[in-house]
Design a protein around this motif. Structure first.
Motif, PDB file in Angstrom:
ATOM      1  N   LEU A  32       0.832  -1.206   0.000  1.00 40.23           N
ATOM      2  CA  LEU A  32       0.000   0.000   0.000  1.00 40.23           C
ATOM      3  C   LEU A  32       0.866   1.255   0.000  1.00 40.23           C
ATOM      4  N   HIS A  33       1.985   1.196   0.737  1.00 35.25           N
ATOM      5  CA  HIS A  33       2.894   2.340   0.758  1.00 35.25           C
ATOM      6  C   HIS A  33       3.484   2.576  -0.632  1.00 35.25           C
ATOM      7  N   LEU A  34       3.839   1.498  -1.305  1.00 34.49           N
ATOM      8  CA  LEU A  34       4.365   1.599  -2.670  1.00 34.49           C
ATOM      9  C   LEU A  34       3.330   2.221  -3.602  1.00 34.49           C
ATOM     10  N   LEU A  35       2.085   1.748  -3.522  1.00 39.02           N
ATOM     11  CA  LEU A  35       1.031   2.286  -4.380  1.00 39.02           C
ATOM     12  C   LEU A  35       0.791   3.772  -4.095  1.00 39.02           C
ATOM     13  N   GLY A  40       1.296   9.309  -5.871  1.00 38.27           N
ATOM     14  CA  GLY A  40       1.465  10.634  -5.289  1.00 38.27           C
ATOM     15  C   GLY A  40       0.397  10.980  -4.273  1.00 38.27           C
ATOM     16  N   SER A  41      -0.136   9.973  -3.584  1.00 38.69           N
ATOM     17  CA  SER A  41      -1.204  10.201  -2.607  1.00 38.69           C
ATOM     18  C   SER A  41      -0.739   9.820  -1.203  1.00 38.69           C
ATOM     19  N   HIS A  56      -7.804   2.444  -8.235  1.00 38.03           N
ATOM     20  CA  HIS A  56      -7.097   3.421  -9.068  1.00 38.03           C
ATOM     21  C   HIS A  56      -5.878   2.789  -9.737  1.00 38.03           C
ATOM     22  N   CYS A  57      -5.269   1.818  -9.059  1.00 42.13           N
ATOM     23  CA  CYS A  57      -4.076   1.153  -9.585  1.00 42.13           C
ATOM     24  C   CYS A  57      -4.408  -0.109 -10.380  1.00 42.13           C
TER      25      CYS A  57
END
Length: 253
Positions: A32-35, A40-41, A56-57
């Protein structure tokens, strides 16, 4: 994004363990941190935020239970109006869309240019008994808007549709109204959410402390008159008691 794998399937192919990317695991938190970095969120803080980030991904998570029910919308694929939902529309019946269904919908529109939203499922069902006489589509958020609800509303706003929201007069109902007003400031209008409407639907159920706290977050917004009325009286107000007014609006041409 074209394939939209499910999170557990993606996890199994990447690690052999379908639970390795669960949000509660270390691997899932790092993922989740990578995504978040890639988009940019900020890292998601709620389950709905997580689902929105996955979607979104191009990843589907909880793709069945996240859904939205509507009656009367035109829903399009790349080749034209979706045949199944067109049949629901022509029969004046409600149709439910999961995230999986929405992944195949490219755009949405209202025949009238407007769409009405209610928070409560029973209110939606009761109103839909008169769906053949509606001049505009009706949508049910089923409480706090899910990723599916937001996805559908985003498509409607993109097509220029004006949205009219009505919810309960308590902390959650007004918090939903504020969330939608913030996201769609030029397209979302309050529908029977005034202090006078509250007076008509006030119940004998006292406000909870949690509800009072949520109301305070709406105190300095366009919802302030309704907030003041609710706090002054100290009781919840429910949509079910406004059914005649809601129905009259949907049938008034």
């Amino acid at each position: 994004p074209e394939e939209r794998p499910r999170l557990a399937v993606l996890s199994a192919h990447a690690t052999s363990d379908p639970h390795a990317l669960d949000p509660t695991s270390l691997g899932g938190k790092l993922f989740l941190h990578l995504l978040s970095i890639r988009t940019g969120s900020k890292p998601p803080s709620t389950a709905e935020d997580r689902s929105a980030l996955y979607y979104h991904c191009g990843i589907l998570c909880d793709s069945i239970s996240s859904s939205v029910t509507q009656a009367g919308l035109r829903l399009y694929t790349e080749t034209g109006e979706h045949p199944a939902y067109r049949a629901f529309r022509l029969r004046n019946e409600a149709g439910t869309l999961t995230l999986t269904n929405l992944a195949g919908i490219s755009s949405a529109a209202s025949p009238s240019g407007s769409a009405y939203l209610v928070e409560n499922q029973m209110v939606f069902s009761q109103l839909c008994d008169q769906a053949p006489q509606f001049h505009s589509p009706l949508i049910c958020t089923s409480g706090q808007p899910t990723v599916a609800v937001i996805r559908l509303l985003d498509m409607l706003v993109s097509s220029g549709t004006h949205l009219f929201y009505s919810g309960d007069f308590d902390g959650k109902g007004l918090a939903i109204a504020l969330q939608l007003l913030t996201r769609y400031p030029d397209h979302l209008h309050l529908w029977h959410m005034t202090a006078a409407d509250y007076a008509r639907c006030r119940s004998d159920v006292p406000l909870s402390e949690a509800s009072r706290a949520l109301l305070q977050t709406c105190a300095n917004t366009s919802l302030a008159p309704a907030v003041a009325a609710i706090v002054k009286k100290g009781y919840d107000g429910y949509q079910e008691l406004l059914l005649p007014e809601l129905l009259a609006d949907l049938m008034d041409t």
